[in-house]
Scaffold this motif. Structure first.
Motif, short mmCIF file in Angstrom:
data_model
loop_
_atom_site.label_atom_id
_atom_site.label_comp_id
_atom_site.label_asym_id
_atom_site.label_seq_id
_atom_site.Cartn_x
_atom_site.Cartn_y
_atom_site.Cartn_z
N ILE A 105 0.86 -1.17 0.00
CA ILE A 105 0.00 0.00 0.00
C ILE A 105 0.90 1.23 0.00
N ILE A 106 0.63 2.15 -0.89
CA ILE A 106 1.36 3.42 -0.92
C ILE A 106 0.36 4.53 -0.61
N PHE A 107 0.57 5.21 0.51
CA PHE A 107 -0.23 6.39 0.85
C PHE A 107 0.60 7.61 0.47
N THR A 201 4.31 5.47 3.47
CA THR A 201 3.66 6.79 3.42
C THR A 201 4.67 7.79 2.88
N SER A 202 4.19 8.68 2.03
CA SER A 202 5.07 9.68 1.44
C SER A 202 4.32 10.98 1.23
N ASN A 234 -4.16 8.16 -3.39
CA ASN A 234 -3.89 9.60 -3.42
C ASN A 234 -4.45 10.22 -2.15
N MET A 235 -3.56 10.67 -1.26
CA MET A 235 -3.97 11.22 0.03
C MET A 235 -3.91 12.74 0.07
N ASN A 236 -3.93 13.37 -1.08
CA ASN A 236 -3.98 14.83 -1.10
C ASN A 236 -5.39 15.28 -0.70
N GLY A 237 -5.44 16.26 0.16
CA GLY A 237 -6.73 16.75 0.62
C GLY A 237 -6.54 17.69 1.80
#
Length: 253
Positions: A105-107, A201-202, A234-237
């Motif tokens: 999983i890549i966050f 996480t990145s 995609n954790m942009n927000g």
């Protein structure tokens, strides 16, 4: 009740290291006499208690050995605060099927959107369900890899980490690496590719990972290796933490 016989039994229990029996054995024997319990029922109840205690101790030990910096739980997450990508995949990720399928999983996204919370929450759930988990920041891992290499312990260290069902690597992108660090991280992650699960996480999108590794060829290979059959979220927000703080302030006012 034959106290000498009970003490002898307790000594055997201690020698066999059967946690959860010895402490309240006298009380249990007394209850068995009082309830006219059969031998079979008594033995079942005694060993069921020992099993439950051992299972609980193992669960706690897995969480302790995982080295989480703090505890975060999936139950604490307010799903509507998460970016859309995480909201869509959360139910599926909670099943932990990705671990059995050896998927990563890549966050990836800006700070405060729940990347680390989700990672630790999934890690703790995995520990609770019997999986072996380890947490580290990427800089911590690279420093350890360098140390073990200089001490000629790198291969034994890697073998140890191949046994983890899930490794969580936090904060990829906050610090760039030298050539040695980049190569060590690549080798370490390559050993786990499609064999075990890794969560990363990145705060940087993939097109900016070369800023960390300073090697276009290695960066491309790293992205290719990590993302193959992986969940990429995609954790942009908006900041999850800011929303939680705002809610807390409103409740306190």
């Amino acid at each position: 009740m034959d106290k000498k016989l009970v003490q002898e039994t307790k000594d055997y229990i201690k020698a066999l290291r059967l946690a959860g029996i010895r402490g309240d054995l006298i009380e249990r024997v007394g209850e068995a006499y009082k309830d006219d319990q059969s031998y079979e029922e008594f033995l079942r109840d005694v060993f069921r208690k020992a099993y439950d205690v051992r299972k609980e101790n193992s669960r706690k030990r897995r969480i302790k050995n995982a080295k989480f910096p703090y505890k975060k739980y999936l139950s604490d997450i307010i799903a509507e605060y998460l970016p859309d990508s995480a909201q869509e995949k959360l139910k599926e990720l909670k099943t932990l099927k990705f671990i059995n399928d050896n998927r990563n999983i890549i966050f990836s996204g800006n700070p405060g959107t729940g990347k680390t919370h989700l990672s630790i929450g999934l890690g703790i759930k995995a520990c609770n369900e019997g999986y072996k988990v380890f947490f580290a920041t990427v800089p911590q891992l690279i420093n350890t890899l360098k140390e073990t290499r200089s001490e000629k312990r790198l291969r034994s260290f890697e073998k140890k980490f191949e046994k983890y069902d899930l490794i969580i690597l936090d904060e990829l992108g906050y610090i760039s690496f030298d050539k040695e660090g980049s190569e060590l991280l690549f080798s370490f992650l390559s050993l786990r590719a499609e064999r075990k699960s890794t969560i990363i996480t990145s705060n940087l999108s993939f097109d900016r990972w070369n800023e960390i590794f300073n090697d276009p060829a290695l960066t491309a290979a790293m992205v290719d290796r990590l993302t193959h059959k992986s969940y990429v979220l995609n954790m942009n927000g908006n900041s999850f933490r800011m929303k939680e703080t705002k809610d807390w302030l409103e409740k306190s006012s």
